[in-house]
Design a protein around this motif. Structure first.
Motif, PDB file in Angstrom:
ATOM      1  N   SER A 153       0.806  -1.223   0.000  1.00 47.99           N
ATOM      2  CA  SER A 153       0.000   0.000   0.000  1.00 47.99           C
ATOM      3  C   SER A 153       0.838   1.272   0.000  1.00 47.99           C
ATOM      4  N   ALA A 154       2.134   1.169  -0.294  1.00 49.80           N
ATOM      5  CA  ALA A 154       3.027   2.327  -0.231  1.00 49.80           C
ATOM      6  C   ALA A 154       3.537   2.711  -1.617  1.00 49.80           C
ATOM      7  N   TRP A 155       3.401   3.989  -1.963  1.00 53.41           N
ATOM      8  CA  TRP A 155       3.811   4.534  -3.263  1.00 53.41           C
ATOM      9  C   TRP A 155       4.735   5.711  -3.019  1.00 53.41           C
ATOM     10  N   ARG A 156       5.852   5.751  -3.753  1.00 50.99           N
ATOM     11  CA  ARG A 156       6.830   6.808  -3.509  1.00 50.99           C
ATOM     12  C   ARG A 156       7.256   7.511  -4.791  1.00 50.99           C
ATOM     13  N   LYS A 157       7.517   8.817  -4.641  1.00 53.14           N
ATOM     14  CA  LYS A 157       8.143   9.577  -5.711  1.00 53.14           C
ATOM     15  C   LYS A 157       9.567   9.921  -5.303  1.00 53.14           C
ATOM     16  N   GLU A 158       9.847   9.787  -4.028  1.00 59.78           N
ATOM     17  CA  GLU A 158      11.172  10.051  -3.479  1.00 59.78           C
ATOM     18  C   GLU A 158      11.694   8.747  -2.894  1.00 59.78           C
ATOM     19  N   GLN A 159      12.578   8.841  -1.896  1.00 53.07           N
ATOM     20  CA  GLN A 159      13.108   7.624  -1.300  1.00 53.07           C
ATOM     21  C   GLN A 159      12.033   6.925  -0.469  1.00 53.07           C
ATOM     22  N   PRO A 160      12.134   5.615  -0.302  1.00 52.32           N
ATOM     23  CA  PRO A 160      11.140   4.919   0.521  1.00 52.32           C
ATOM     24  C   PRO A 160      11.261   5.303   1.990  1.00 52.32           C
ATOM     25  N   SER A 161      10.250   4.992   2.753  1.00 54.15           N
ATOM     26  CA  SER A 161      10.304   5.224   4.198  1.00 54.15           C
ATOM     27  C   SER A 161      11.316   4.269   4.818  1.00 54.15           C
ATOM     28  N   ALA A 162      12.391   4.816   5.374  1.00 50.26           N
ATOM     29  CA  ALA A 162      13.437   3.979   5.985  1.00 50.26           C
ATOM     30  C   ALA A 162      12.880   3.186   7.160  1.00 50.26           C
ATOM     31  N   HIS A 163      11.975   3.807   7.899  1.00 46.94           N
ATOM     32  CA  HIS A 163      11.422   3.144   9.075  1.00 46.94           C
ATOM     33  C   HIS A 163      10.565   1.947   8.676  1.00 46.94           C
ATOM     34  N   ASN A 164       9.663   2.159   7.723  1.00 43.09           N
ATOM     35  CA  ASN A 164       8.808   1.052   7.300  1.00 43.09           C
ATOM     36  C   ASN A 164       9.602  -0.040   6.601  1.00 43.09           C
ATOM     37  N   LEU A 165      10.616   0.335   5.821  1.00 43.52           N
ATOM     38  CA  LEU A 165      11.480  -0.679   5.207  1.00 43.52           C
ATOM     39  C   LEU A 165      12.133  -1.553   6.269  1.00 43.52           C
ATOM     40  N   ASN A 166      12.517  -0.946   7.380  1.00 44.72           N
ATOM     41  CA  ASN A 166      13.144  -1.729   8.447  1.00 44.72           C
ATOM     42  C   ASN A 166      12.165  -2.742   9.030  1.00 44.72           C
ATOM     43  N   TYR A 167      10.892  -2.364   9.181  1.00 43.69           N
ATOM     44  CA  TYR A 167       9.880  -3.332   9.613  1.00 43.69           C
ATOM     45  C   TYR A 167       9.815  -4.498   8.637  1.00 43.69           C
ATOM     46  N   TRP A 168       9.666  -4.166   7.351  1.00 42.34           N
ATOM     47  CA  TRP A 168       9.409  -5.185   6.330  1.00 42.34           C
ATOM     48  C   TRP A 168      10.622  -6.077   6.092  1.00 42.34           C
ATOM     49  N   GLN A 169      11.826  -5.573   6.396  1.00 47.40           N
ATOM     50  CA  GLN A 169      13.033  -6.373   6.238  1.00 47.40           C
ATOM     51  C   GLN A 169      13.432  -7.065   7.543  1.00 47.40           C
ATOM     52  N   PHE A 170      12.488  -7.115   8.485  1.00 43.80           N
ATOM     53  CA  PHE A 170      12.666  -7.830   9.747  1.00 43.80           C
ATOM     54  C   PHE A 170      13.790  -7.235  10.587  1.00 43.80           C
ATOM     55  N   GLY A 171      13.875  -5.890  10.534  1.00 48.43           N
ATOM     56  CA  GLY A 171      14.812  -5.201  11.411  1.00 48.43           C
ATOM     57  C   GLY A 171      14.250  -5.091  12.813  1.00 48.43           C
ATOM     58  N   ASP A 172      14.997  -4.442  13.689  1.00 46.82           N
ATOM     59  CA  ASP A 172      14.605  -4.291  15.089  1.00 46.82           C
ATOM     60  C   ASP A 172      14.037  -2.902  15.358  1.00 46.82           C
ATOM     61  N   TYR A 173      13.226  -2.796  16.386  1.00 44.82           N
ATOM     62  CA  TYR A 173      12.725  -1.489  16.801  1.00 44.82           C
ATOM     63  C   TYR A 173      12.389  -1.518  18.290  1.00 44.82           C
TER      64      TYR A 173
END
Length: 384
Positions: A247-267
């Protein structure tokens, strides 16, 4: 299971602000109407101090890492003053450094009663806004229980741009009560024309424990929903937006925070009801904080933590429900790096999905095919 290296996993921070001016009938988030109709300075300061104490108890989870990105969600985080955020970031950075150019996103509502001047948030260190527009149609906004109107929504994007924000996400829903195809497409058109650099565009779903669940509104029929999805995607692509997540569309760089969620990063997670995930040498853990603001403020931070290790049998689903949301998926080697488990753990399921053309043939990547994305929920059920 292999030993994990927490230092190799990016670490973000989620901050939950639990109050709204009023609760919307579709909302199942941990949000609560502000006491007496307004957030007092005393309550703001009390809560911000509690966040700092909460953060102190989680420093050990960092395992020497810096904060990669910050997302402030809610509720309505823009009810908190810019001055309050400046103070909060100063305290947090003194405890754990933020990476250079750390992405800091604030969810903001368009109503002027719900935020300080945007320039103040930018000066406080927030460098990305996510504006909860939901629709530019005043009738639909009224049906959704929103307190802003079409003019407020457009004005908020312009004010954010004039304040100096270069990264502005506009949050939009479609499939709204009695919404037509033309109305749904017009919402996208207005977001694009007025300067959104990123669009989160998703279908309204009726969740349990909401007013809409108890009193069902009249929603568009399936044929209309399919047309909205198809023509909306075509419009965004024609206007230079890249669909990098469901559900995410970008004209600039992707959201670093959401990418970290989706790539199984930590928070790390601070605030009432906040959810966190951390990698430790012996495994991956999830935790959540006490939901109700009054309970959160009444307890010492250590009592707020509900900590649970992700078991080996649950790991395939936990990982894939994030990774497969990305259109490009992730490198297959990330599974071992982020979970400590060999990818052979789910070899039979992967082979079956590839044979059915639901996953890409490339064994070096974990990604859905176009068909797989259409049936994503069914694909994910295979990993349960």
């Amino acid at each position: 299971m292999a030993d994990l290296n927490p230092a190799s996993v990016p670490l973000s921070l989620y901050i939950h602000m639990p109050w709204c001016v009023k609760k919307c009938p579709y909302c199942d988030f941990n949000s609560h109407a502000v006491p007496n109709g307004a957030l007092s300075l005393d309550l703001e300061q009390t809560y911000l101090k509690a966040l700092v104490e909460d953060f102190k108890t989680q420093i050990d989870f960092a395992q020497g890492r810096s904060i990669h990105s910050v997302f402030i969600g809610g509720g309505t985080p823009s009810l908190i003053s810019a001055k309050g955020y400046a103070w909060l970031f100063e305290q947090l950075k003194a405890l754990l450094p933020f990476e250079e150019n750390c992405e800091i996103t604030l969810e903001a509502n368009p109503g002027t009663v719900e935020h300080d001047p945007f320039a103040g948030y930018l000066a406080a260190g927030i460098n990305r806004l996510s504006i909860g527009v939901q629709s530019f149609n005043s009738d639909h906004l009224k049906a959704l229980g929103r307190i802003h109107n079409n003019d407020d929504a457009i004005n908020a994007i312009h004010l954010a741009t004039e304040a100096g924000f270069k990264r502005i996400n506009v949050d939009l829903m479609h499939g709204l009560p009695e919404q037509t195809l033309a109305q749904a497409l017009n919402d996208l058109k207005l977001a694009v024309e007025h300067g959104a650099t990123h669009v989160s565009w998703y279908q309204l779903t009726i969740e349990p424990n909401t007013v809409f669940f108890r009193t069902q509104p009249i929603l568009p029929v399936d044929e209309v929903l399919e047309d909205i999805q198809e023509q909306g995607e075509a419009y965004l692509k024609a206007n230079g937006f890249i669909n990098y997540e469901v559900s995410a569309w970008r004209k600039e760089q992707p959201s670093a925070h959401n990418l970290n969620y989706w790539q199984f990063g930590d928070y790390l997670a601070i605030g009432a009801g906040a959810h966190g995930k951390v990698t430790q040498p012996d495994g991956v853990y999830r935790y959540q904080k006490t939901r109700l603001p009054k309970d959160y403020l009444a307890k010492v931070p250590a009592e707020n933590l509900q900590f649970k290790k992700i078991q080996a049998e649950d790991m395939p689903f936990e990982f894939m429900m994030n990774a497969l949301r990305l259109n490009e998926g992730v490198e297959a080697k990330l599974y071992l790096e982020r979970t400590g488990h060999p990818i052979s753990q789910m070899a039979d399921v992967l082979d079956s999905l590839r044979q059915r053309k639901l996953l890409v043939e490339d064994e070096q990547r974990l990604a859905c095919t176009e068909q797989g994305h259409i049936f994503l929920n069914s694909v994910l059920e295979e990993f349960l």
